[in-house]
Design a protein around this motif. Structure first.
Motif, PDB file in Angstrom:
ATOM      1  N   ILE A  99      -6.462   7.035   3.929  1.00 12.84           N
ATOM      2  CA  ILE A  99      -6.193   8.072   2.732  1.00 12.84           C
ATOM      3  C   ILE A  99      -7.271   7.686   1.780  1.00 12.84           C
ATOM      4  N   PRO A 100      -8.364   8.685   2.124  1.00 10.86           N
ATOM      5  CA  PRO A 100      -9.534   8.263   1.295  1.00 10.86           C
ATOM      6  C   PRO A 100      -9.489   8.657  -0.127  1.00 10.86           C
ATOM      7  N   PRO A 101      -9.862   8.041  -1.100  1.00 12.65           N
ATOM      8  CA  PRO A 101      -9.742   8.018  -2.354  1.00 12.65           C
ATOM      9  C   PRO A 101     -10.504   9.462  -3.066  1.00 12.65           C
ATOM     10  N   VAL A 102     -10.035   9.847  -4.273  1.00 13.29           N
ATOM     11  CA  VAL A 102     -10.574  11.005  -4.983  1.00 13.29           C
ATOM     12  C   VAL A 102     -10.820  10.274  -6.467  1.00 13.29           C
ATOM     13  N   SER A 144       3.115   5.817  -8.090  1.00 11.47           N
ATOM     14  CA  SER A 144       2.048   7.042  -7.789  1.00 11.47           C
ATOM     15  C   SER A 144       2.712   8.146  -7.442  1.00 11.47           C
ATOM     16  N   VAL A 145       1.961   9.419  -8.314  1.00  7.76           N
ATOM     17  CA  VAL A 145       2.423  10.732  -8.151  1.00  7.76           C
ATOM     18  C   VAL A 145       2.089  11.211  -6.618  1.00  7.76           C
ATOM     19  N   SER A 146       1.195  10.725  -5.959  1.00  7.09           N
ATOM     20  CA  SER A 146       0.767  11.225  -4.681  1.00  7.09           C
ATOM     21  C   SER A 146       0.555  10.235  -3.591  1.00  7.09           C
ATOM     22  N   ALA A 147       0.411  10.539  -2.233  1.00  3.74           N
ATOM     23  CA  ALA A 147      -0.177   9.601  -1.394  1.00  3.74           C
ATOM     24  C   ALA A 147      -1.618   9.057  -1.624  1.00  3.74           C
ATOM     25  N   VAL A 148      -2.431   9.983  -1.921  1.00  2.65           N
ATOM     26  CA  VAL A 148      -3.619   9.732  -2.204  1.00  2.65           C
ATOM     27  C   VAL A 148      -4.128   8.819  -3.435  1.00  2.65           C
ATOM     28  N   GLY A 149      -3.016   8.891  -4.370  1.00  3.56           N
ATOM     29  CA  GLY A 149      -2.965   8.156  -5.927  1.00  3.56           C
ATOM     30  C   GLY A 149      -2.404   6.890  -5.673  1.00  3.56           C
ATOM     31  N   ARG A 150      -1.959   6.336  -4.393  1.00  2.00           N
ATOM     32  CA  ARG A 150      -1.401   4.910  -4.370  1.00  2.00           C
ATOM     33  C   ARG A 150      -2.647   4.014  -4.389  1.00  2.00           C
ATOM     34  N   SER A 151      -2.336   2.838  -4.719  1.00  2.00           N
ATOM     35  CA  SER A 151      -3.152   1.869  -4.835  1.00  2.00           C
ATOM     36  C   SER A 151      -2.875   0.601  -3.493  1.00  2.00           C
ATOM     37  N   PHE A 152      -1.618   0.134  -3.552  1.00  2.00           N
ATOM     38  CA  PHE A 152      -1.115  -0.813  -2.639  1.00  2.00           C
ATOM     39  C   PHE A 152       0.001  -0.184  -1.770  1.00  2.00           C
ATOM     40  N   LEU A 153      -0.028  -0.624  -0.515  1.00  2.53           N
ATOM     41  CA  LEU A 153       0.706  -0.421   0.226  1.00  2.53           C
ATOM     42  C   LEU A 153       2.388  -0.273  -0.079  1.00  2.53           C
ATOM     43  N   THR A 154       2.542  -1.559  -0.692  1.00  7.58           N
ATOM     44  CA  THR A 154       3.910  -1.728  -1.289  1.00  7.58           C
ATOM     45  C   THR A 154       4.182  -1.309  -2.653  1.00  7.58           C
ATOM     46  N   TYR A 183     -13.855  -1.633  -2.075  1.00  3.48           N
ATOM     47  CA  TYR A 183     -13.662  -0.207  -2.470  1.00  3.48           C
ATOM     48  C   TYR A 183     -14.770   0.497  -1.744  1.00  3.48           C
ATOM     49  N   VAL A 184     -14.419   1.943  -1.619  1.00  2.00           N
ATOM     50  CA  VAL A 184     -15.404   2.554  -0.835  1.00  2.00           C
ATOM     51  C   VAL A 184     -15.725   3.898  -2.045  1.00  2.00           C
ATOM     52  N   GLU A 185     -16.843   4.670  -1.572  1.00  2.00           N
ATOM     53  CA  GLU A 185     -17.196   5.781  -2.652  1.00  2.00           C
ATOM     54  C   GLU A 185     -16.044   6.900  -2.675  1.00  2.00           C
ATOM     55  N   PRO A 186     -15.605   7.298  -3.696  1.00  2.33           N
ATOM     56  CA  PRO A 186     -14.560   8.273  -3.678  1.00  2.33           C
ATOM     57  C   PRO A 186     -15.273   9.680  -3.425  1.00  2.33           C
ATOM     58  N   ARG A 187     -14.388  10.807  -3.031  1.00  2.00           N
ATOM     59  CA  ARG A 187     -14.795  12.166  -3.103  1.00  2.00           C
ATOM     60  C   ARG A 187     -14.462  12.638  -4.576  1.00  2.00           C
ATOM     61  N   ALA A 188     -15.705  13.294  -5.023  1.00  2.00           N
ATOM     62  CA  ALA A 188     -15.398  13.994  -6.112  1.00  2.00           C
ATOM     63  C   ALA A 188     -14.413  15.291  -6.095  1.00  2.00           C
ATOM     64  N   LEU A 189     -13.459  15.196  -7.054  1.00  3.40           N
ATOM     65  CA  LEU A 189     -12.554  16.196  -7.137  1.00  3.40           C
ATOM     66  C   LEU A 189     -13.419  17.535  -7.548  1.00  3.40           C
ATOM     67  N   GLU A 190     -13.063  18.606  -7.020  1.00  3.04           N
ATOM     68  CA  GLU A 190     -13.631  19.913  -7.218  1.00  3.04           C
ATOM     69  C   GLU A 190     -12.844  20.408  -8.542  1.00  3.04           C
ATOM     70  N   THR A 191     -13.642  21.272  -8.964  1.00  2.00           N
ATOM     71  CA  THR A 191     -13.153  21.865 -10.569  1.00  2.00           C
ATOM     72  C   THR A 191     -11.720  22.435 -10.347  1.00  2.00           C
ATOM     73  N   GLU A 192     -11.582  23.113  -9.299  1.00  2.00           N
ATOM     74  CA  GLU A 192     -10.300  23.893  -9.072  1.00  2.00           C
ATOM     75  C   GLU A 192      -9.040  22.843  -8.815  1.00  2.00           C
ATOM     76  N   GLU A 193      -9.599  21.628  -8.389  1.00  2.00           N
ATOM     77  CA  GLU A 193      -8.491  20.762  -7.814  1.00  2.00           C
ATOM     78  C   GLU A 193      -8.082  20.012  -9.041  1.00  2.00           C
ATOM     79  N   VAL A 194      -8.658  19.888 -10.088  1.00  3.75           N
ATOM     80  CA  VAL A 194      -8.076  18.910 -11.093  1.00  3.75           C
ATOM     81  C   VAL A 194      -6.899  19.364 -11.622  1.00  3.75           C
ATOM     82  N   PRO A 195      -6.705  20.810 -11.953  1.00  2.00           N
ATOM     83  CA  PRO A 195      -5.028  20.912 -12.261  1.00  2.00           C
ATOM     84  C   PRO A 195      -4.121  20.727 -11.471  1.00  2.00           C
ATOM     85  N   LEU A 196      -4.403  20.504  -9.941  1.00  2.00           N
ATOM     86  CA  LEU A 196      -3.379  20.076  -9.257  1.00  2.00           C
ATOM     87  C   LEU A 196      -3.031  18.925  -9.286  1.00  2.00           C
ATOM     88  N   ILE A 197      -3.702  17.924  -9.734  1.00  2.00           N
ATOM     89  CA  ILE A 197      -3.552  16.608 -10.241  1.00  2.00           C
ATOM     90  C   ILE A 197      -2.309  16.502 -11.264  1.00  2.00           C
TER      91      ILE A 197
END
Ligand SMILES: Cc1cc2nc3c(=O)[nH]c(=O)nc-3n(C[C@H](O)[C@H](O)[C@H](O)COP(=O)(O)O)c2cc1C
Length: 362
Positions: A121-124, A64-74, A148-162
């Motif tokens: 760490i809620p999903p996006v 994963s490239v970020s904490a929120v982008g992780r799937s499994f703890l290990t 699985y839970v409902e993710p938060r939609a990324l704001e337009t300005e957040e996408v380049p940050l990914i």
């Protein structure tokens, strides 16, 4: 010279600027959940990948490239200095045994399983749409069984940050000595490419061009780090993993591949098709690629070899066979029997069923 049915897999190949592969047998990315709980790779992982250094190329498990982008703890990460220093030991273990290794970089988007941790760490995702089937349970390596839970939609300005996070992981990969990175376009990027997880009305949703925009922004950010020779991408066109649906698949991936080709040659493009042997879509998309192609689709070794011999592919991806056969290339070359995977130990942690598979007796 006598030719076996797999001879083509043993012809060397030069990738990118200077990476010479002694064979076409690639160990593809496989999640094995043996990292520390904060995503730091372990000494056991260095041993595991080192054991498999005979592969023409190793692609690591999804990282994963970020904490929120992780799937499994290990599952591992690549966003802190600690991650990079620990990955360096994995890379060194492979290089010391004469191998080559690229880091698979990923963001799982709505397939994040960590929302019920003490520090959630809620999903996006592209849109606030959970992986369908709310009763679908996740049982792997998390403290409790959760849907699985409902993710938060990324704001337009957040996408380049990914995209910037993917670039950061690539810089850390270069520091750790990796021979390249493979962008996994099977999770968050796939969600953007899809038509059921992406209901956006901004420049990232709607048309095939808009749905492919996020993938291209990631690719551009990653190739800016060390050039296209350092970068591969794994595409899974039309695959329904994690309840993804894609309409206009050929238009969307065709546009993506044309845009990639317009930028030059990547290290390779990796195609996963569960129906690789018969897929007309693969054969049509493949025409749009400039540069090496890795095929992955659970074929028999001789069938991969036939694709390489016919020029349909340059590299053949092996997954499960590499779990149970650390010396897979020499077993294929010598027509030795292949060991079977123990599915019970895939994700349980520890060395059993991870570093305990022996090489074939000499
Ligand atoms: C245990 C396991 C874990 C996997 N994890 C990943 C992963 O982290 N990243 C990825 O791109 N594919 C992953 N895959 C898919 C494989 O890379 C590959 O595409 C697929 O297994 C087909 O290859 P095979 O039939 O040779 O095993 C995984 C497959 C298995 C069996």
């Amino acid at each position: 010279m006598s030719r076996t049915p797999v001879s083509s897999l043993f012809e060397p190949l030069k990738l990118g600027g200077s990476l010479v592969l002694p064979n076409r047998i690639v160990m593809v990315g496989m999640t094995r959940t043996r990292a520390a709980a904060d995503g730091t790779p372990t000494a056991l992982m260095a041993e595991y990948y080192g054991q498999r250094a005979d592969a023409g190329l190793i692609i690591t498990e999804s990282t994963s490239v970020s904490a929120v982008g992780r799937s499994f703890l290990t599952g591992p990460g690549m966003y802190t200095t600690e991650h990079a220093l620990a990955w360096k030991k994995v890379v060194d273990a492979v290089h010391e045994r004469g191998g080559r290794i690229v880091l698979q970089i990923n963001h799982v988007g709505r397939v994040n399983n960590l929302q019920y941790l003490p520090h959630p760490i809620p999903p996006v995702a592209p849109s606030p749409i959970a992986v369908p089937g709310t009763s679908r349970q996740i049982v792997i390596n998390i403290p409790r069984v959760t849907p699985y839970v409902e993710p938060r939609a990324l704001e337009t300005e957040e996408v380049p940050l990914i995209a910037a996070e993917f670039a950061h992981a690539t810089r850390l990969a270069a520091f750790a000595g990796f021979d390249g990175v493979e962008i996994h376009a099977g999770y968050l990027i796939h969600q953007f490419l899809s038509t059921n997880a992406n209901k956006r009305t901004d420049r990232y949703g709607g048309s095939p061009e808009n749905r492919a925009r996020m993938a291209l922004e990631v690719l551009d950010a990653v190739t800016a780090v060390k050039g296209p020779d350092y970068v591969a991408i794994k595409l899974t066109p039309g695959w329904t993993n994690n309840e993804i649906e894609e309409e206009q698949v050929e238009d969307t991936y065709g546009h993506l591949l044309d845009e990639i080709a317009a930028r030059g040659r990547l290290m390779f493009i990796h195609f996963y098709f569960p129906d690789l042997a018969t897929s007309g879509l693969f054969r049509s998309l493949r025409q749009r690629v400039r540069g090496p192609v890795l095929v992955d689709g659970s074929l028999a070794p001789a069938d991969y070899a036939a694709m390489v011999a016919a020029g349909e592919a340059d590299l053949a991806g092996f997954g499960r066979a590499f779990i149970a056969n650390p010396d897979l290339p020499s077993r294929l070359q010598g027509s030795l029997p292949l060991a079977d995977v123990d599915y019970g130990t895939l994700y349980v942690g520890g060395s059993e069923g991870y570093t305990t598979y022996p090489r074939a007796a000499a």
